[in-house]
Design a protein around this motif. Structure first.
Motif, PDB file in Angstrom:
ATOM      1  N   PHE A  40      37.250  36.380  29.108  1.00  0.00           N
ATOM      2  CA  PHE A  40      36.281  36.618  30.189  1.00  0.00           C
ATOM      3  C   PHE A  40      36.844  36.039  31.726  1.00  0.00           C
ATOM      4  O   PHE A  40      36.281  36.341  32.583  1.00  0.00           O
ATOM      5  CB  PHE A  40      34.857  36.069  30.004  1.00  0.00           C
ATOM      6  N   ARG A  41      37.840  35.237  31.210  1.00  0.00           N
ATOM      7  CA  ARG A  41      38.465  34.531  32.632  1.00  0.00           C
ATOM      8  C   ARG A  41      39.568  35.420  33.311  1.00  0.00           C
ATOM      9  O   ARG A  41      40.220  34.847  34.285  1.00  0.00           O
ATOM     10  CB  ARG A  41      38.841  33.123  32.673  1.00  0.00           C
TER      11      ARG A  41
ATOM     12  N   THR B 213      45.331  30.601  31.682  1.00  0.00           N
ATOM     13  CA  THR B 213      45.625  32.017  32.111  1.00  0.00           C
ATOM     14  C   THR B 213      45.774  32.366  33.492  1.00  0.00           C
ATOM     15  O   THR B 213      45.070  31.812  34.411  1.00  0.00           O
ATOM     16  CB  THR B 213      44.707  32.981  31.341  1.00  0.00           C
ATOM     17  N   LEU B 214      46.972  32.938  33.735  1.00  0.00           N
ATOM     18  CA  LEU B 214      47.115  33.558  35.182  1.00  0.00           C
ATOM     19  C   LEU B 214      46.794  34.953  35.114  1.00  0.00           C
ATOM     20  O   LEU B 214      47.521  35.659  34.327  1.00  0.00           O
ATOM     21  CB  LEU B 214      48.717  33.416  35.653  1.00  0.00           C
ATOM     22  N   ASP B 215      45.688  35.492  35.660  1.00  0.00           N
ATOM     23  CA  ASP B 215      45.028  36.704  35.410  1.00  0.00           C
ATOM     24  C   ASP B 215      46.048  37.634  35.974  1.00  0.00           C
ATOM     25  O   ASP B 215      46.119  37.887  37.114  1.00  0.00           O
ATOM     26  CB  ASP B 215      43.819  36.812  35.951  1.00  0.00           C
TER      27      ASP B 215
ATOM     28  N   ARG C 293      34.217  34.787  41.977  1.00  0.00           N
ATOM     29  CA  ARG C 293      35.449  35.218  42.942  1.00  0.00           C
ATOM     30  C   ARG C 293      36.488  34.505  42.951  1.00  0.00           C
ATOM     31  O   ARG C 293      36.567  33.326  42.835  1.00  0.00           O
ATOM     32  CB  ARG C 293      34.367  35.028  44.505  1.00  0.00           C
ATOM     33  N   GLN C 294      37.583  35.113  42.940  1.00  0.00           N
ATOM     34  CA  GLN C 294      38.705  34.505  43.222  1.00  0.00           C
ATOM     35  C   GLN C 294      39.688  34.973  44.601  1.00  0.00           C
ATOM     36  O   GLN C 294      39.465  36.168  44.859  1.00  0.00           O
ATOM     37  CB  GLN C 294      39.763  35.156  41.912  1.00  0.00           C
TER      38      GLN C 294
ATOM     39  N   LEU D 252      49.128  44.838  37.124  1.00  0.00           N
ATOM     40  CA  LEU D 252      50.272  44.240  36.199  1.00  0.00           C
ATOM     41  C   LEU D 252      49.767  44.269  34.803  1.00  0.00           C
ATOM     42  O   LEU D 252      50.895  44.842  33.896  1.00  0.00           O
ATOM     43  CB  LEU D 252      50.710  43.026  36.629  1.00  0.00           C
ATOM     44  N   GLY D 253      48.569  44.069  34.399  1.00  0.00           N
ATOM     45  CA  GLY D 253      48.200  44.066  33.155  1.00  0.00           C
ATOM     46  C   GLY D 253      48.142  45.402  32.478  1.00  0.00           C
ATOM     47  O   GLY D 253      48.637  45.770  31.247  1.00  0.00           O
TER      48      GLY D 253
END
Length: 676
Positions: free
Chosen positions: A107-108, A138-140, A285-286, A91-92
């Protein structure tokens, strides 16, 4: 029974071991047809003309299905064809070049600004459901694969009257694909610079009232570095796995039940350089798991009912390992649970289209970096909106007016009640002209981090402490826009203006410069008053060459911190976008070129600038990040049998730097896609 088992399995998954930081992370309206072989799907039809685009269905602006030409709030749509034509992998990357959109790189993760409003004021939805797992504010956007996205809908400006908190700046809604044929499948693979690889596939079937769709993807990329003279990397390497399963049952045209589940995991590895000179290996890790169950029923008397429940689980692990020492080693784990339930009714009564419902939202965060853990919040909201067609003329081609008052009241377990009214209107003086205007109020309660965070970094010399006395932020906004469709096929021009005033802004304050011998404490306070305002101009022109379009956009932004009497940090005053797209059918060729110019942005590096001190500046200086040009292109060639090959080039002018624009450098990748 299934949900607790899946949740337990995710939480019991192998964590990042703080004792073994060197271990590598593991890799990441058709009816019933006769059971006869199906021919390959025909080539995709050409992109519809502008008049046809206005007939497509959207849902975000009114929380129910409307034709694009009928929505009261302006809605921008990125279709599946446009997604594939740009070659965006997440999406980015898709929104990087979209008019009026600004990305925030940290960085996050990569966040999103709309109309100058920071990521915490923009609500991101998937099929109308909230997404858990904001890291900080922020929602990456890198977490959102485009593999199963049918379209992206963007509503800029206040949307709190329908969606409540976090929608002060706007809403971005990802609408996933639905099975349309008895059997369909696709696969796509690409490989390029930075050893970037992307593989994705899906398969689905529609048999009578039943639909099944399953898909998955894998993406990998090496770290990159804008400043190779030091040990730090500018951008993290990544591995991403994702998979989803969707089931649906539609016994008739008036009923539909669905069950959807998805899981994705994103592993990142990078090297950070501490201001004291220490080198830190960072692994992050997410993991995200979502499951939703819902149904829609068309009732008699032009009434429809929607009932939906959603559970989301997000786990983030962060491991920092200091090379040659254990002094700055650190491991943290954050687990966010999101519970969401919605009941909504839509009713047509004469010239009125009524939408109303109730929404219940629960959040629970478990983290060792909070003063108390776990912390939880419960919020209930009731909303109603009336879209009223006001009769101005008996002539079908005469002027038309829609008035849409809306109101929402939220009751928060921590901050009490908050109303969010809005009044919007849409006037069509003629078939070629549309005028839209809206005014609304909104609010955003403080996040768990702003309230409860307690984090100490003794190696650098600072402490971050939450503030339980914070009050919700408030906003008042006005948006006005005009669309003009000249008597030329495929032409469209639009102009809009906006103004949003914010009070009780939550800001980071500090009493000094980070010092390992005497750590300074950063905290949060309601100290700021600010506004964002500007104009946006857009145009779409069909060129004399067949199936060739030129899109142009310009945004002027004035965003100011009234408390400190200075521009808000990181916002570009000017932004110019251009896109040229063409399709030459005799040779089965399609090409898209997108470019943008972004002006300089102010950044504040002193104590009054808040956390910027952490990067090693101790005065009240300000700097301007330089302006930059961004350019990307994709060319694709359709083969027989549903195959297509493509070459994609991104950031072709190599725009970026270590500090203010740490995006991937110039790159090229190629691949093949198959559609059945």
């Amino acid at each position: 029974m299934i949900l607790p088992l899946v949740t337990a399995a995710l939480l019991a998954g192998q964590p990042l071991d703080p004792q073994q930081p060197g271990n590598p992370a593991p890799a990441e309206t058709p009816g019933i047809s006769e059971p006869a072989p199906l021919p390959p799907a025909p080539p995709a039809p050409p992109e519809p003309e502008e008049t046809d685009r206005r007939k497509q269905t959207v849902v975000t602006a009114s929380r129910t299905e409307r034709k694009l030409e009928d929505v009261v709030l302006a809605t921008e749509v990125i279709t599946r064809g446009q997604i594939e034509a740009t070659g965006a992998r997440d999406l980015g990357q898709l929104l990087q070049q979209h008019p009026g959109v600004e990305l925030v790189h940290t960085f996050r993760g990569t966040g999103l600004r709309l109309q100058g409003m920071d990521p915490e004021y923009v609500l991101i939805l998937v099929d109308g459901e909230r997404v858990s797992g904001r890291v900080g504010t922020t929602l990456d956007l890198g977490r959102f694969s485009l593999r199963d996205v049918e379209r992206v809908e963007i509503v800029k400006g206040p949307a709190a009257a329908l969606y409540g908190a976090d929608a002060i700046g706007g809403v971005v809604n990802l609408i996933t694909r639905r099975v349309q044929r008895p059997l369909e499948a696709s696969a796509r693979g690409s490989f390029g610079m930075l050893l970037e690889g992307d593989v994705r596939a899906h398969a689905g079937t529609k048999q009578g009232p039943f639909e099944v769709r399953v898909g998955g993807g894998y993406r990998t990329r090496d770290p990159y570095d804008w400043q190779p003279t030091d040990a730090a990397t500018s951008g993290a390497g990544l591995r991403r796995f994702d998979g989803d399963l969707a089931l649906a049952w539609s016994p008739d045209d008036d009923s539909r039940l669905w069950l959807r589940g998805q899981y994705n995991r994103r592993d990142e590895n990078a090297v950070d350089l501490n201001p004291s000179g220490a080198v830190l290996d960072r692994r992050q890790r997410q993991e995200q798991f979502d499951v939703s169950l819902g149904g829609r029923k068309q009732l008699p008397s032009d009434t429809s009912l929607l009932v939906r429940g959603h559970f989301g689980l997000f786990r983030e692990q962060l491991l920092q390992d200091q090379r040659g020492s254990r002094a700055l080693d650190d491991y943290s784990q954050n687990i966010t649970r999101l519970y969401e339930g919605v009941v909504q009714a839509d009713h047509r009564l004469g010239n009125h289209a009524l939408t109303g419902g109730v929404e219940l939202l629960g959040e629970r965060l478990t983290s060792a970096r909070l003063e108390e853990s776990p912390v939880a919040r419960l919020r209930g909201g009731a909303f109603v909106q009336d879209e009223w067609d006001v009769a101005l003329s008996s002539d079908a081609a005469g002027p038309r007016l829609k008035v849409a008052p809306g109101f929402r009241f939220d009751l928060d377990s921590q901050f009490g009640g908050a109303p969010s009214p809005r009044l919007a209107l849409k006037l069509d003086p003629s078939p070629a002209l549309t005028v839209r205007a809206s005014v609304g109020l909104g609010f955003r309660p403080p996040s768990f981090q702003e309230l409860y965070l307690r984090f100490s970094n003794q190696g650098v010399g600072y402490i971050v402490a939450g503030n339980r006395e914070l009050s919700p932020e408030r906003s008042a906004a006005v948006n006005v826009g005009v669309d003009w469709r000249p008597p030329l096929d495929g032409w469209l021009f639009s102009a809009s203006g906006f103004h949003t005033r914010l009070t009780n802004l939550i800001n980071i304050t500090a009493g000094g410069t980070p010092n390992p011998d005497n750590p300074v404490t950063f905290s949060y306070e309601n100290v700021a008053r600010a506004y964002t305002q500007g104009v946006e101009l857009n145009g779409r022109i069909r060129l004399p060459v067949r199936s060739t379009y030129l899109d142009l956009g310009y945004m002027l932004l004035d965003a100011k911190d009234l408390t400190r009497d200075r521009p808000l940090e990181g916002r570009a005053r000017h932004r110019v976008n251009a896109q040229l797209s063409t399709r030459y059918r005799p040779l089965n060729l399609e090409a898209t070129v997108r470019g943008s110019w972004v002006s300089g942005r102010p950044y504040y590096l002193g104590t009054e600038g808040g956390m910027a001190n952490v990067i090693g500046y101790g005065d009240d200086s300000s700097v301007w990040a330089p302006s930059y040009f961004d350019l990307e292109a994709q060319v694709s060639y359709a083969l027989k049998g549903g195959f297509e090959v493509f070459v994609n080039g991104y950031n072709l002018l190599n725009a970026g730097d270590q500090q203010f624009n740490p995006r991937p450098p110039r790159g090229v990748l190629g691949g093949v896609q198959w559609e059945y």
